[in-house]
Motif scaffolding. Structure first.
Motif, PDB file in Angstrom:
ATOM      1  N   PHE A  38      -2.438  74.802  61.042  1.00  0.00           N
ATOM      2  CA  PHE A  38      -2.995  76.102  61.412  1.00  0.00           C
ATOM      3  C   PHE A  38      -3.035  76.233  62.927  1.00  0.00           C
ATOM      4  N   HIS A  39      -2.564  77.376  63.406  1.00  0.00           N
ATOM      5  CA  HIS A  39      -2.601  77.642  64.842  1.00  0.00           C
ATOM      6  C   HIS A  39      -2.745  79.140  65.086  1.00  0.00           C
ATOM      7  N   ALA A  40      -3.077  79.461  66.321  1.00  0.00           N
ATOM      8  CA  ALA A  40      -3.342  80.851  66.716  1.00  0.00           C
ATOM      9  C   ALA A  40      -3.309  80.888  68.238  1.00  0.00           C
ATOM     10  N   TRP A  51      -4.551  83.476  63.235  1.00  0.00           N
ATOM     11  CA  TRP A  51      -4.458  82.146  62.612  1.00  0.00           C
ATOM     12  C   TRP A  51      -3.433  82.177  61.476  1.00  0.00           C
ATOM     13  N   HIS A  52      -2.568  81.189  61.469  1.00  0.00           N
ATOM     14  CA  HIS A  52      -1.560  81.118  60.394  1.00  0.00           C
ATOM     15  C   HIS A  52      -0.956  79.732  60.315  1.00  0.00           C
ATOM     16  N   GLN A  53      -0.306  79.500  59.188  1.00  0.00           N
ATOM     17  CA  GLN A  53       0.577  78.337  59.015  1.00  0.00           C
ATOM     18  C   GLN A  53       2.003  78.898  59.012  1.00  0.00           C
ATOM     19  N   ASP A  54       2.878  78.371  59.832  1.00  0.00           N
ATOM     20  CA  ASP A  54       4.254  78.884  59.862  1.00  0.00           C
ATOM     21  C   ASP A  54       4.911  78.753  58.487  1.00  0.00           C
ATOM     22  N   PHE A  55       4.627  77.615  57.820  1.00  0.00           N
ATOM     23  CA  PHE A  55       5.331  77.366  56.548  1.00  0.00           C
ATOM     24  C   PHE A  55       5.041  78.447  55.512  1.00  0.00           C
ATOM     25  N   PHE A  62      14.463  80.167  66.099  1.00  0.00           N
ATOM     26  CA  PHE A  62      14.341  79.938  67.553  1.00  0.00           C
ATOM     27  C   PHE A  62      13.691  81.181  68.152  1.00  0.00           C
ATOM     28  N   LYS A  63      12.664  80.996  68.962  1.00  0.00           N
ATOM     29  CA  LYS A  63      12.060  82.182  69.580  1.00  0.00           C
ATOM     30  C   LYS A  63      11.504  81.851  70.959  1.00  0.00           C
ATOM     31  N   ILE A  64      11.480  82.879  71.781  1.00  0.00           N
ATOM     32  CA  ILE A  64      10.833  82.779  73.085  1.00  0.00           C
ATOM     33  C   ILE A  64       9.629  83.708  73.021  1.00  0.00           C
TER      34      ILE A  64
HETATM   35 MN    MN Z   1       3.359  80.155  64.412  1.00  0.00          MN
END
Ligand code: MN
Ligand code: SIN
Length: 286
Positions: free
Chosen positions: A224-226, A108-112, A93-95
């Motif tokens: 993928f997100h950033a 850019w990264h994949q959380d997994f 959990f993060k804010i």
């Molecule tokens: Mn992320």
């Protein structure tokens, strides 16, 4: 609230699902009212930008009643169960504060990849939700997504060389602070190379998740997100909850990240009714 077949199909194809106005203004007000105290807390759960501004606060669902209720709302948990086809628990959990002018990038990264490599999560049966507590627009560092990129699976990346060769002492400290710090900062530990990223974008394009406060995004752990830094004079605070399948508990590790980054309580999450946040209006429930 359950997702329709069409929504589930959209999520499976694209790796995300956008739900504009999923939260009411009064609910956002309840959560926004918590932020001064949450951001003021001097704790290892609070990560700062280089400038000293708050970047992220982790695990507020454990310390704050409004965020606990939020993370357990049937409106979020039931769709997560549908999409992951099992009971779920909260992995993280993060804010994310992304404050005006000082809020820095997320590369850019994949959380997994992080959860697999750093936390021992076996499979990508995990998703996140992001709730915008404030408007996200073209100018305040919106989250960028590569639709469909989750279908590539986890693209393995070695730690950036400066982190793979870090000197670590007996307390787990290196020259960057705690050894897990580069999994959270603007200079991330695992960096995808430009060629791989270009291939993904040529195939799938990029889109920006923008919307009013109350907007919710569900997204796959492998998408993928950033996001870029916030050059606008307005904050853009959002809350992210990662729900993992209870059938996908973390492996035991000799040197795990703290449980505020990767929970090891794999019990099925119980829901609270969708009105649970509104019930907190005007009262103190700490
Ligand atoms: Mn992320
Ligand atoms: C992230 O947590 O990966 C970035 C999300 C954001 O841009 O707030």
């Amino acid at each position: 609230m359950c997702l329709t077949k069409e929504q589930i199909e959209f999520y499976r194809q694209n790796g995300f699902l956008a739900l504009p106005d999923y939260f009411r203004t009064a609910e956002i007000e309840v959560l926004m009212a918590q932020l001064p105290a949450v951001f003021a807390e001097d704790s290892p759960r609070r990560i700062l930008e280089k400038s000293g501004a708050v970047r992220t606060v982790f695990a507020s669902h454990v310390t704050n009643e409004a965020f606990r209720r939020f993370s357990q709302l049937a409106r979020l948990v039931a769709p997560a169960r549908q999409l992951l086809e099992s009971d779920v628990y909260i992995h993280q959990f993060k804010i994310n504060a992304k404050v005006a002018l000082e809020g820095d990038q997320w590369e850019w990264h994949q959380d997994f990849l992080y959860w697999h490599k750093e936390d021992g999560m076996p499979a990508p049966r995990v998703l996140s939700i992001a709730l915008f507590l404030q408007e996200v627009n073209d100018f305040n560092g919106p989250m960028l997504l590569i639709p469909g990129s989750h279908k590539e699976g986890m693209i393995d990346v070695s730690p950036h060389e400066k982190y793979s060769s870090a000197m670590v002492d007996a307390s787990g400290q290196d020259t960057h602070g705690p050894i897990w710090m580069p999994t959270l900062t603007a200079d991330l530990k695992y960096k995808i190379d430009k060629q791989t990223l270009a291939k993904l974008v040529c195939k799938n394009n990029i889109c920006a998740a923008t919307g009013r406060a109350g907007f919710v995004l569900f997204f796959d752990g492998n998408m993928f997100h950033a996001s870029a830094n916030n050059l606008s004079p307005f904050d853009r605070v959002s809350v992210c909850v990662a729900y993992n399948s209870v059938e996908n508990p973390l492996h035991e590790l000799s040197n795990p990240r703290p449980t505020f980054l990767a929970s090891r309580d794999f019990s099925p999450l119980e829901t609270v009714p969708d009105e649970a946040l509104l019930e907190m209006r005007g009262g103190s429930h700490e």
